[in-house]
Design a protein around this motif. Structure first.
Motif, PDB file in Angstrom:
ATOM      1  N   GLY A   2       6.079 -13.098   3.625  1.00 18.90           N
ATOM      2  CA  GLY A   2       5.107 -14.027   3.045  1.00 18.90           C
ATOM      3  C   GLY A   2       3.683 -13.501   3.186  1.00 18.90           C
ATOM      4  N   LEU A   3       3.382 -12.959   4.374  1.00 18.91           N
ATOM      5  CA  LEU A   3       2.047 -12.376   4.579  1.00 18.91           C
ATOM      6  C   LEU A   3       1.833 -11.163   3.678  1.00 18.91           C
ATOM      7  CD1 LEU A   3       1.555 -12.559   8.466  1.00 18.91           C
ATOM      8  CD2 LEU A   3       0.228 -13.760   6.728  1.00 18.91           C
ATOM      9  N   ASP A   4       2.883 -10.334   3.531  1.00 22.82           N
ATOM     10  CA  ASP A   4       2.782  -9.169   2.637  1.00 22.82           C
ATOM     11  C   ASP A   4       2.488  -9.604   1.201  1.00 22.82           C
ATOM     12  OD1 ASP A   4       3.233  -7.325   4.644  1.00 22.82           O
ATOM     13  OD2 ASP A   4       5.397  -7.195   4.278  1.00 22.82           O
ATOM     14  N   ALA A   5       3.173 -10.669   0.763  1.00 21.91           N
ATOM     15  CA  ALA A   5       2.980 -11.161  -0.604  1.00 21.91           C
ATOM     16  C   ALA A   5       1.566 -11.702  -0.792  1.00 21.91           C
ATOM     17  CB  ALA A   5       4.016 -12.239  -0.923  1.00 21.91           C
ATOM     18  N   LEU A   6       1.062 -12.426   0.200  1.00 21.61           N
ATOM     19  CA  LEU A   6      -0.298 -12.952   0.118  1.00 21.61           C
ATOM     20  C   LEU A   6      -1.331 -11.828   0.091  1.00 21.61           C
ATOM     21  CD1 LEU A   6      -0.062 -15.963   2.613  1.00 21.61           C
ATOM     22  CD2 LEU A   6      -0.384 -16.098   0.129  1.00 21.61           C
ATOM     23  N   GLU A   7      -1.093 -10.801   0.930  1.00 15.60           N
ATOM     24  CA  GLU A   7      -2.003  -9.656   0.974  1.00 15.60           C
ATOM     25  C   GLU A   7      -2.023  -8.933  -0.368  1.00 15.60           C
ATOM     26  OE1 GLU A   7      -2.673  -5.562   3.625  1.00 15.60           O
ATOM     27  OE2 GLU A   7      -1.094  -6.987   4.150  1.00 15.60           O
TER      28      GLU A   7
ATOM     29  N   LYS B  95      15.036 -14.101  14.170  1.00 11.87           N
ATOM     30  CA  LYS B  95      14.727 -12.839  13.492  1.00 11.87           C
ATOM     31  C   LYS B  95      14.548 -13.062  11.996  1.00 11.87           C
ATOM     32  CE  LYS B  95      14.255  -8.379  13.064  1.00 11.87           C
ATOM     33  NZ  LYS B  95      13.016  -7.713  13.573  1.00 11.87           N
ATOM     34  N   ALA B  96      15.441 -13.851  11.391  1.00 14.14           N
ATOM     35  CA  ALA B  96      15.360 -14.110   9.951  1.00 14.14           C
ATOM     36  C   ALA B  96      14.044 -14.803   9.597  1.00 14.14           C
ATOM     37  CB  ALA B  96      16.549 -14.963   9.507  1.00 14.14           C
ATOM     38  N   GLN B  97      13.624 -15.731  10.464  1.00 12.19           N
ATOM     39  CA  GLN B  97      12.371 -16.448  10.206  1.00 12.19           C
ATOM     40  C   GLN B  97      11.165 -15.519  10.329  1.00 12.19           C
ATOM     41  OE1 GLN B  97      12.370 -19.513   9.099  1.00 12.19           O
ATOM     42  NE2 GLN B  97      10.158 -19.557   8.853  1.00 12.19           N
ATOM     43  N   GLU B  98      11.222 -14.595  11.290  1.00 14.87           N
ATOM     44  CA  GLU B  98      10.127 -13.624  11.461  1.00 14.87           C
ATOM     45  C   GLU B  98      10.001 -12.734  10.215  1.00 14.87           C
ATOM     46  OE1 GLU B  98       8.592 -10.093  14.505  1.00 14.87           O
ATOM     47  OE2 GLU B  98      10.690 -10.722  14.515  1.00 14.87           O
ATOM     48  N   VAL B  99      11.135 -12.234   9.749  1.00 12.50           N
ATOM     49  CA  VAL B  99      11.129 -11.383   8.549  1.00 12.50           C
ATOM     50  C   VAL B  99      10.574 -12.153   7.354  1.00 12.50           C
ATOM     51  CG1 VAL B  99      12.615 -10.201   6.870  1.00 12.50           C
ATOM     52  CG2 VAL B  99      13.009  -9.899   9.329  1.00 12.50           C
ATOM     53  N   LYS B 100      10.994 -13.418   7.219  1.00  9.19           N
ATOM     54  CA  LYS B 100      10.552 -14.237   6.099  1.00  9.19           C
ATOM     55  C   LYS B 100       9.042 -14.444   6.128  1.00  9.19           C
ATOM     56  CE  LYS B 100      11.243 -18.787   3.995  1.00  9.19           C
ATOM     57  NZ  LYS B 100      11.970 -20.088   4.087  1.00  9.19           N
TER      58      LYS B 100
ATOM     59  N   LEU C  41      -0.424 -11.079  15.405  1.00  8.95           N
ATOM     60  CA  LEU C  41      -0.391 -12.396  16.043  1.00  8.95           C
ATOM     61  C   LEU C  41       0.968 -13.055  15.825  1.00  8.95           C
ATOM     62  CD1 LEU C  41      -1.905 -14.663  17.532  1.00  8.95           C
ATOM     63  CD2 LEU C  41      -2.725 -15.471  15.293  1.00  8.95           C
ATOM     64  N   LEU C  42       1.502 -12.891  14.621  1.00  6.21           N
ATOM     65  CA  LEU C  42       2.825 -13.449  14.315  1.00  6.21           C
ATOM     66  C   LEU C  42       3.890 -12.847  15.226  1.00  6.21           C
ATOM     67  CD1 LEU C  42       4.252 -15.361  12.240  1.00  6.21           C
ATOM     68  CD2 LEU C  42       4.713 -13.313  10.885  1.00  6.21           C
ATOM     69  N   GLU C  43       3.819 -11.521  15.427  1.00  2.00           N
ATOM     70  CA  GLU C  43       4.791 -10.849  16.296  1.00  2.00           C
ATOM     71  C   GLU C  43       4.695 -11.374  17.726  1.00  2.00           C
ATOM     72  OE1 GLU C  43       3.883  -6.759  15.812  1.00  2.00           O
ATOM     73  OE2 GLU C  43       4.810  -6.586  13.816  1.00  2.00           O
ATOM     74  N   GLU C  44       3.481 -11.645  18.203  1.00  2.00           N
ATOM     75  CA  GLU C  44       3.303 -12.175  19.554  1.00  2.00           C
ATOM     76  C   GLU C  44       3.939 -13.563  19.674  1.00  2.00           C
ATOM     77  OE1 GLU C  44       2.075 -10.738  22.250  1.00  2.00           O
ATOM     78  OE2 GLU C  44       1.749  -8.867  21.139  1.00  2.00           O
ATOM     79  N   GLN C  45       3.741 -14.387  18.650  1.00  2.00           N
ATOM     80  CA  GLN C  45       4.325 -15.725  18.667  1.00  2.00           C
ATOM     81  C   GLN C  45       5.856 -15.676  18.687  1.00  2.00           C
ATOM     82  OE1 GLN C  45       2.427 -17.259  15.147  1.00  2.00           O
ATOM     83  NE2 GLN C  45       0.792 -18.266  16.321  1.00  2.00           N
ATOM     84  N   PHE C  46       6.409 -14.754  17.925  1.00  3.01           N
ATOM     85  CA  PHE C  46       7.864 -14.665  17.867  1.00  3.01           C
ATOM     86  C   PHE C  46       8.447 -14.066  19.148  1.00  3.01           C
ATOM     87  CE2 PHE C  46       7.604 -15.818  13.443  1.00  3.01           C
ATOM     88  CZ  PHE C  46       8.815 -16.447  13.216  1.00  3.01           C
TER      89      PHE C  46
END
Length: 534
Positions: A459-464, A450-455, A426-431
């Motif tokens: 964040g999602l990886d860290a939460l997971e 791009k930098a904001q997408e990576v960030k 969903l994040l990729e679709e928004q970006f």
């Protein structure tokens, strides 16, 4: 008993080179003669049959008769030795060090693979005979690699000062190992068999060569196994012309060096297994096995005062060939010179260095054998199988790294969804929309997007990851049970066959162990075998 097979690449325990080889990757074709399948053996029989002479057979037969003097030879082994005189008889060979009490479990797998292949070839080619050979590495000098075996998490080690070829070592001092082992294994019927086997092999034979021959013969004599000791003056006479080419022309050094360069160009993921030397022979005499080296036309035995001129060295080879011992590069050639051999069966590391040798064989005009990766197996006990079933861990799951296994199972048994893949999508679709907007307005804004997408993905990886760790704490009992079970199946996080001694399984299965393994292991399947007891 259930028998399952996994591709070697799925186990995570085999190099890329070996996985590519068993997959018949065409890039590797220049490194071998024929592929290990029935069509390959048909051509190999024709080629080796033309090259191997009756004279060579006569020398081999006579040497074996001498080596087997005083040994209780089974009817089938005796038949196989006699068959080696016949021009339609060929061998399949495996080799192994003189490990104490067979060492790791894969000693059995090597020899069973060899015997089973000879049976399979006889079905396919009934007009030929096929003899299984165990080549004892009697001239090896790496005592620390062979002086122990593991049993029930304990290391039983033969402590003594040793130098020179291990096959020459007297068996003195093994009484202490036997005493400790006897106390450890108990007094069951199967334990008594193991005690008698150890005692008869190591306390009633004078040298490690004699003890190992006795042991292998006792275990496999009913299957017709023929044991060869290359430390033999008559057999080494056949090697002398090839010694001269290696020592004086450096033919093996040149050809193997070229092949290593070729392998590294094929793939940087293929490590070099062994490097050749200018001279690939040791000098073997009176407790020494040291390298031969050349300098300014003189030849010397490394770390000794022994030296030769070229003429003296030629004379020494011709009069005392038993004093020259091939190293890891030259030994395979020696084997193929003295045996009507079709195939060498070895572990992944062995096959990797054999793949460096074909060009040197071609230069010596000796037929290069088919190379077959030995059967590897995992024995899962009935108790372990029940635990795997209760935890819903599949045969392929158990080969995952411990962290991957735990993460996978925690995700499966959690009552919440720990997979953030939908959120990432969903994040990729928004970006995508933001990238499109940047393209229309200000392309310099693309980098910031791009930098904001990576960030945000990080964040999602860290939460997971935090959620997964929280679930691991919550389901700690599951994690502990899975960890303990996998550690039990893979001791020291290594393949069972590389750690455990056969006696652990003989205690449990007794005389049924060998028939079970013979039934399960199929040498030409080129897969990893999982044997589950029920």
């Amino acid at each position: 008993m259930d028998i399952d097979c996994l591709p070697l690449v799925k186990t995570g325990y085999f190099s890329k080179l070996i996985c590519d080889y068993v997959a018949a990757d065409t890039k590797l074709k220049p490194l071998y003669n024929r592929f290990p399948n029935i069509d390959g053996f048909k051509g190999q029989i024709e080629e080796k049959g033309k090259q191997f002479t009756q004279s060579q057979r006569s020398v081999l037969f006579s040497s074996l008769i001498e080596q087997y003097k005083g040994i209780n030879v089974s009817k089938q082994t005796n038949v196989n030795i006699e068959l080696l005189k016949e021009k339609n008889t060929f061998t399949v060979v495996t080799g192994h060090q003189l490990n104490l009490f067979t060492g790791p479990l894969y000693f059995l797998y090597k020899i069973i693979s060899t015997i089973n292949l000879t049976k399979e070839l006889k079905k396919e080619f009934p007009d030929q005979n096929f003899v299984p050979i165990y080549w004892m590495a009697t001239e090896d000098h790496d005592f620390d690699e062979i002086n122990f075996f593991n049993f029930k998490g304990l290391k039983f080690q033969w402590n003594k000062e040793a130098s020179g070829a291990v096959g020459h070592l007297p068996t003195e001092g093994l009484e202490e190992v036997f005493a400790l082992y006897s106390k450890t294994i108990g007094d069951s019927k199967n334990a008594q068999v193991l005690k008698e086997l150890f005692e008869s092999a190591y306390l009633k034979n004078d040298t490690l060569t004699d003890a190992t021959r006795f042991l292998a013969n006792e275990i496999f004599k009913d299957y017709g196994l023929v044991i060869v000791d290359g430390d033999d003056v008559e057999l080494k006479k056949l090697l002398v012309p090839y010694m001269k080419k290696d020592i004086f022309e450096q033919s093996a050094f040149k050809k193997v060096s070229e092949t290593i360069e070729e392998i590294t160009q094929i793939s940087s993921d293929y490590p070099v297994q062994v490097n050749p030397r200018e001279i690939n022979y040791f000098y073997l005499k009176e407790g020494i096995r040291e390298r031969l080296v050349e300098s300014k036309g003189k030849y010397a035995v490394n770390d000794t005062a022994i030296t030769f001129t070229k003429e003296e060295l030629v004379s020494e080879m011709e009069n005392f060939p038993e004093r020259f011992s091939p190293n890891v590069i030259a030994r395979p050639l020696y084997q193929e010179v003295i045996l009507p051999n079709l195939c060498y069966i070895g572990g992944g590391g062995e096959i990797a260095y054999w793949l460096e040798l074909k060009a040197s064989f071609d230069a010596m005009q000796v037929t290069f054998p088919i190379l077959l990766v030995r059967n590897s197996a995992l024995i899962i006990t009935e108790k372990q199988a029940d635990k795997l079933e209760r935890m819903n861990i599949s045969k392929s799951d158990v080969f995952l790294s411990q962290n991957s296994l735990i993460n996978k199972k925690i995700r499966e048994i959690s009552n919440i969804d720990i997979d953030f893949a939908p959120q990432k999508k969903l994040l990729e679709e928004q970006f995508k929309e933001m990238y499109a907007l940047a393209e229309k307005t200000d392309k310099s804004f693309l980098g910031a997007v791009k930098a904001q997408e990576v960030k945000q993905k990080k964040g999602l990886d860290a939460l997971e990851k935090r959620l997964l760790q929280a679930q691991k704490r919550k389901l700690k009992d599951h994690v502990v049970r899975m960890t303990e079970l996998q550690n039990e199946i893979f001791p020291n996080q290594s393949l069972q066959e590389r750690q455990l001694n056969f006696s652990e399984f003989y205690l449990a299965y007794g005389e049924a162990l060998l028939p079970m393994l013979f039934k399960a292991l199929e040498p030409l399947s080129l897969n990893f075998t999982v044997i589950t007891q029920k």
